[in-house]
Design a protein around this motif. Sequence first.
Motif, PDB file in Angstrom:
ATOM      1  N   LYS A 132     -21.625  39.102  52.877  1.00  0.00           N
ATOM      2  CA  LYS A 132     -20.432  39.693  52.269  1.00  0.00           C
ATOM      3  C   LYS A 132     -19.145  39.202  52.928  1.00  0.00           C
ATOM      4  O   LYS A 132     -18.228  38.737  52.256  1.00  0.00           O
ATOM      5  CB  LYS A 132     -20.509  41.217  52.336  1.00  0.00           C
ATOM      6  N   THR A 133     -19.069  39.311  54.238  1.00  0.00           N
ATOM      7  CA  THR A 133     -17.821  38.957  54.928  1.00  0.00           C
ATOM      8  C   THR A 133     -17.723  37.471  55.253  1.00  0.00           C
ATOM      9  O   THR A 133     -16.637  36.967  55.527  1.00  0.00           O
ATOM     10  CB  THR A 133     -17.697  39.735  56.240  1.00  0.00           C
ATOM     11  N   LEU A 134     -18.865  36.776  55.262  1.00  0.00           N
ATOM     12  CA  LEU A 134     -18.952  35.359  55.615  1.00  0.00           C
ATOM     13  C   LEU A 134     -18.565  35.094  57.067  1.00  0.00           C
ATOM     14  O   LEU A 134     -18.236  33.970  57.438  1.00  0.00           O
ATOM     15  CB  LEU A 134     -18.104  34.497  54.677  1.00  0.00           C
ATOM     16  N   ARG A 135     -18.601  36.111  57.896  1.00  0.00           N
ATOM     17  CA  ARG A 135     -18.377  35.877  59.318  1.00  0.00           C
ATOM     18  C   ARG A 135     -19.635  35.247  59.915  1.00  0.00           C
ATOM     19  O   ARG A 135     -20.750  35.511  59.472  1.00  0.00           O
ATOM     20  CB  ARG A 135     -17.995  37.157  60.061  1.00  0.00           C
ATOM     21  N   PHE A 136     -19.452  34.440  60.925  1.00  0.00           N
ATOM     22  CA  PHE A 136     -20.564  33.750  61.565  1.00  0.00           C
ATOM     23  C   PHE A 136     -21.424  34.748  62.328  1.00  0.00           C
ATOM     24  O   PHE A 136     -20.909  35.574  63.082  1.00  0.00           O
ATOM     25  CB  PHE A 136     -20.035  32.677  62.506  1.00  0.00           C
TER      26      PHE A 136
END
Length: 355
Positions: free
Chosen positions: A307-311
């Motif tokens: 969802k957030t595309l954070r690593f």
Amino acid sequence: MNASPSHQPHPAEWTETQSLLPCVERDLPAGRHQFHKEQLMARIHEDLRTTTRPEPPKRRPNPFLRRTVLLPAAALALAGAVAGGFALSSGDPHGGRTALATGPALTTTVGAADAEGAPRLLDRISLAAADTSTPTPRKGQYIYIESKVASTYTSSVGDKTSVVSEELHPRQVWNSLDGKDGWLIEPGQTGDEGITLASEVVMSGAYDVLATLPTDPDALLRRIYRESDATRDHEVPRDQAAFTAIGDLLTESYPPADVSAALYKAAAKIPGVVAVDDAVDATGRHGVAIAREDGTGERTEWIFDKKTLRFLGERVVVVKAVAGSPFKVGTVVFTSAITQRAVVDANKQVPGGAS
């Protein structure tokens, strides 16, 4: 340079702390031999291992240890420096290391690869990275990165060889902005107090270096190819070497948001890069991944929150059977999860605490 890894924590998570489950330490995949084969760094690594505790038979080096301890002189390319001296000393006067328990080989379900979906996913990841505001470090501060890591390797007892995985364990790295000073604490690799990381050259993953990289993806990729060509083992395909170089710059480092965004866009231009529909980091968090097979049956995956595309982390998975290899399809050769990235005021200081 920083030891690796690689892997690619997304800026959105840099100030977050996640509670993680234990993970396993990894073997160095063939695609990264370009770094550990460098003679000077290999000697340093060998000295470090033999003066502390015996290395498990046939075990490959920990790529994250390589990123912080071995790469300072090996990956100067992007730093534009010339190989120089590198000093290691242990905070533990006896050089003792904490032994890590081992268990059965870590395995996973291999996610489906989609070459057409990779550019679209990387474009979304790049936009998310560019939209993240992170504190700008000040002179004299350090970059602190905390992770959980684990590896799988072969162990021989008598004439019997088996594949085992180390328990998931923490790893803490501090690096000065110029990349010439730092500290590493990792059970199984260092004493309990850790080891100093000191280099006469600038690490390629140092903040001061990353801040000078071009933010035009095409110019950045040309530079990555040029510099990785100068240092890679020629058994390693140049596209894989470039993918690995980007991964190492993103994993245990702190790139400015615009540089992170450019690195992701540059990765989208490397042939063979794919999107993976499902991948799991060291702590069990599921996500999507950007990946590339190294030509020896192992695939390096950078894992992002769906969802957030954070690593979230990085892993290396065996995706093709190789004749004579003890590693079966689905074996997780290495796994990691970034738990915290922060700017601190002093070496060995943890966020919110004193040195």
